[in-house]
Scaffold this motif. Structure first.
Motif, PDB file in Angstrom:
ATOM      1  N   ILE A  13     -18.884   6.858  11.204  1.00  0.00           N
ATOM      2  CA  ILE A  13     -17.700   6.010  11.196  1.00  0.00           C
ATOM      3  C   ILE A  13     -16.941   6.304   9.909  1.00  0.00           C
ATOM      4  N   MET A  14     -15.667   6.631  10.042  1.00  0.00           N
ATOM      5  CA  MET A  14     -14.801   6.856   8.885  1.00  0.00           C
ATOM      6  C   MET A  14     -13.604   5.923   9.041  1.00  0.00           C
ATOM      7  N   THR A  15     -13.400   5.076   8.050  1.00  0.00           N
ATOM      8  CA  THR A  15     -12.330   4.095   8.150  1.00  0.00           C
ATOM      9  C   THR A  15     -11.592   3.952   6.826  1.00  0.00           C
ATOM     10  N   GLY A  16     -10.367   3.550   6.951  1.00  0.00           N
ATOM     11  CA  GLY A  16      -9.576   3.241   5.768  1.00  0.00           C
ATOM     12  C   GLY A  16      -9.791   1.809   5.315  1.00  0.00           C
ATOM     13  N   ASP A  17     -10.468   1.020   6.150  1.00  0.00           N
ATOM     14  CA  ASP A  17     -10.741  -0.384   5.823  1.00  0.00           C
ATOM     15  C   ASP A  17     -11.744  -0.490   4.684  1.00  0.00           C
ATOM     16  N   ARG A  18     -11.863  -1.694   4.166  1.00  0.00           N
ATOM     17  CA  ARG A  18     -12.870  -1.972   3.135  1.00  0.00           C
ATOM     18  C   ARG A  18     -14.267  -1.935   3.757  1.00  0.00           C
ATOM     19  N   ALA A  19     -15.261  -1.700   2.928  1.00  0.00           N
ATOM     20  CA  ALA A  19     -16.641  -1.583   3.393  1.00  0.00           C
ATOM     21  C   ALA A  19     -17.113  -2.851   4.093  1.00  0.00           C
ATOM     22  N   ASP A  20     -16.749  -4.033   3.576  1.00  0.00           N
ATOM     23  CA  ASP A  20     -17.218  -5.265   4.218  1.00  0.00           C
ATOM     24  C   ASP A  20     -16.599  -5.442   5.595  1.00  0.00           C
ATOM     25  N   SER A  21     -15.368  -5.003   5.793  1.00  0.00           N
ATOM     26  CA  SER A  21     -14.733  -5.076   7.115  1.00  0.00           C
ATOM     27  C   SER A  21     -15.386  -4.099   8.077  1.00  0.00           C
ATOM     28  N   ALA A  22     -15.684  -2.904   7.612  1.00  0.00           N
ATOM     29  CA  ALA A  22     -16.275  -1.874   8.454  1.00  0.00           C
ATOM     30  C   ALA A  22     -17.707  -2.206   8.842  1.00  0.00           C
ATOM     31  N   SER A  23     -18.447  -2.882   7.987  1.00  0.00           N
ATOM     32  CA  SER A  23     -19.846  -3.178   8.283  1.00  0.00           C
ATOM     33  C   SER A  23     -19.996  -4.158   9.435  1.00  0.00           C
ATOM     34  N   VAL A  24     -18.939  -4.892   9.749  1.00  0.00           N
ATOM     35  CA  VAL A  24     -18.976  -5.823  10.881  1.00  0.00           C
ATOM     36  C   VAL A  24     -19.228  -5.066  12.183  1.00  0.00           C
ATOM     37  N   LEU A  25     -18.802  -3.810  12.250  1.00  0.00           N
ATOM     38  CA  LEU A  25     -18.979  -3.013  13.455  1.00  0.00           C
ATOM     39  C   LEU A  25     -20.441  -2.741  13.762  1.00  0.00           C
ATOM     40  N   GLU A  26     -21.286  -2.701  12.743  1.00  0.00           N
ATOM     41  CA  GLU A  26     -22.715  -2.442  12.897  1.00  0.00           C
ATOM     42  C   GLU A  26     -22.984  -1.201  13.734  1.00  0.00           C
ATOM     43  N   LEU A  27     -22.295  -0.124  13.404  1.00  0.00           N
ATOM     44  CA  LEU A  27     -22.461   1.119  14.143  1.00  0.00           C
ATOM     45  C   LEU A  27     -23.224   2.176  13.364  1.00  0.00           C
ATOM     46  N   GLY A  28     -23.826   1.790  12.263  1.00  0.00           N
ATOM     47  CA  GLY A  28     -24.624   2.742  11.509  1.00  0.00           C
ATOM     48  C   GLY A  28     -23.870   3.318  10.334  1.00  0.00           C
ATOM     49  N   GLU A  29     -24.082   4.602  10.067  1.00  0.00           N
ATOM     50  CA  GLU A  29     -23.497   5.265   8.902  1.00  0.00           C
ATOM     51  C   GLU A  29     -21.983   5.094   8.893  1.00  0.00           C
ATOM     52  N   CYS A  30     -21.474   4.547   7.798  1.00  0.00           N
ATOM     53  CA  CYS A  30     -20.058   4.225   7.725  1.00  0.00           C
ATOM     54  C   CYS A  30     -19.509   4.579   6.348  1.00  0.00           C
ATOM     55  N   GLU A  31     -18.379   5.272   6.335  1.00  0.00           N
ATOM     56  CA  GLU A  31     -17.657   5.560   5.103  1.00  0.00           C
ATOM     57  C   GLU A  31     -16.363   4.757   5.151  1.00  0.00           C
ATOM     58  N   ALA A  32     -16.156   3.911   4.171  1.00  0.00           N
ATOM     59  CA  ALA A  32     -14.988   3.032   4.162  1.00  0.00           C
ATOM     60  C   ALA A  32     -14.035   3.431   3.040  1.00  0.00           C
ATOM     61  N   GLY A  33     -12.822   2.920   3.149  1.00  0.00           N
ATOM     62  CA  GLY A  33     -11.814   3.146   2.119  1.00  0.00           C
ATOM     63  C   GLY A  33     -11.288   4.572   2.066  1.00  0.00           C
ATOM     64  N   LEU A  34     -11.369   5.295   3.179  1.00  0.00           N
ATOM     65  CA  LEU A  34     -10.934   6.689   3.199  1.00  0.00           C
ATOM     66  C   LEU A  34      -9.444   6.815   3.498  1.00  0.00           C
ATOM     67  N   THR A  35      -8.814   7.745   2.836  1.00  0.00           N
ATOM     68  CA  THR A  35      -7.426   8.071   3.142  1.00  0.00           C
ATOM     69  C   THR A  35      -7.385   9.003   4.343  1.00  0.00           C
ATOM     70  N   ALA A  36      -6.202   9.196   4.878  1.00  0.00           N
ATOM     71  CA  ALA A  36      -6.034  10.115   6.004  1.00  0.00           C
ATOM     72  C   ALA A  36      -6.471  11.525   5.615  1.00  0.00           C
ATOM     73  N   GLU A  37      -6.125  11.926   4.405  1.00  0.00           N
ATOM     74  CA  GLU A  37      -6.487  13.262   3.936  1.00  0.00           C
ATOM     75  C   GLU A  37      -8.002  13.403   3.764  1.00  0.00           C
ATOM     76  N   ALA A  38      -8.651  12.355   3.306  1.00  0.00           N
ATOM     77  CA  ALA A  38     -10.110  12.396   3.141  1.00  0.00           C
ATOM     78  C   ALA A  38     -10.801  12.533   4.496  1.00  0.00           C
ATOM     79  N   LYS A  39     -10.311  11.809   5.488  1.00  0.00           N
ATOM     80  CA  LYS A  39     -10.886  11.929   6.839  1.00  0.00           C
ATOM     81  C   LYS A  39     -10.716  13.347   7.366  1.00  0.00           C
ATOM     82  N   ALA A  40      -9.515  13.890   7.224  1.00  0.00           N
ATOM     83  CA  ALA A  40      -9.253  15.249   7.700  1.00  0.00           C
ATOM     84  C   ALA A  40     -10.146  16.247   6.955  1.00  0.00           C
ATOM     85  N   GLY A  41     -10.339  16.039   5.663  1.00  0.00           N
ATOM     86  CA  GLY A  41     -11.207  16.920   4.889  1.00  0.00           C
ATOM     87  C   GLY A  41     -12.648  16.875   5.357  1.00  0.00           C
ATOM     88  N   ARG A  42     -13.130  15.701   5.693  1.00  0.00           N
ATOM     89  CA  ARG A  42     -14.511  15.579   6.176  1.00  0.00           C
ATOM     90  C   ARG A  42     -14.671  16.256   7.543  1.00  0.00           C
TER      91      ARG A  42
END
Length: 163
Positions: A13-42
């Motif tokens: 999971i890669m999201t621009g949201d804050r970590a506490d918002s993303a953890s609500v999804l409970e989908l496992g490994e999550c990277e939060a606070g990412l920019t569009a460029e960071a997602k594309a780079g990953r």
């Protein structure tokens, strides 16, 4: 996540949201606070490492990563830009449909490969027999027609099996 993991597919999971918002999804490994460029780079890094990335997204900041990915699916309820970039759209928001689509795609690819192998073997044998003079040209033409009909029948039968 479990369905894809069972198919040997890693989920991140890669999201621009804050970590506490993303953890609500409970989908496992999550990277939060990412920019569009960071997602594309990953995504780019994963593909350079040999992975084929399927990116599922709904926001404008997902579009660059979707453009980098091997394949992309946009959530129908999301922003318009990802729907333009993606090769497909997911309606209804049920992410389990992604695993189902991957499974169908894999079965279709297996069916295509099977038909190609069958046709290649059948035609190589027929050409060899015709070239050796064992098979009359008219018989070779009839067998070529039978080969095409058999491949078509196998494809139809496979299509019915998919539902």
């Amino acid at each position: 996540r479990e369905m894809l993991g069972g198919m040997g597919i890693g989920v991140r999971i890669m999201t621009g949201d804050r970590a506490d918002s993303a953890s609500v999804l409970e989908l496992g490994e999550c990277e939060a606070g990412l920019t569009a460029e960071a997602k594309a780079g990953r995504v780019r890094a994963a593909q350079e490492g040999g992975s084929r990335v399927l990116f599922v997204g709904d926001g404008v900041n997902d579009a660059p990563a979707m453009a980098e990915a091997f394949a992309a699916i946009a959530m129908s309820g999301g922003a318009a830009l990802p729907r333009e970039v993606a090769g497909g759209a997911l309606y209804g928001g049920d992410l389990s449909a992604v695993a189902e689509a991957v499974g169908i795609g894999r079965r279709v690819a297996r069916g295509i490969r099977s038909n190609l192998r069958f046709a290649a073997i059948y035609n190589v044998a027929g050409i060899g027999l015709a070239a050796a003079g064992v098979l009359h040209p008219v018989a070779a033409a009839v067998l070529m027609l039978a080969s095409s009909a058999t491949v078509s029948w196998r494809a139809l039968r496979f299509g019915r099996a998919l539902g």
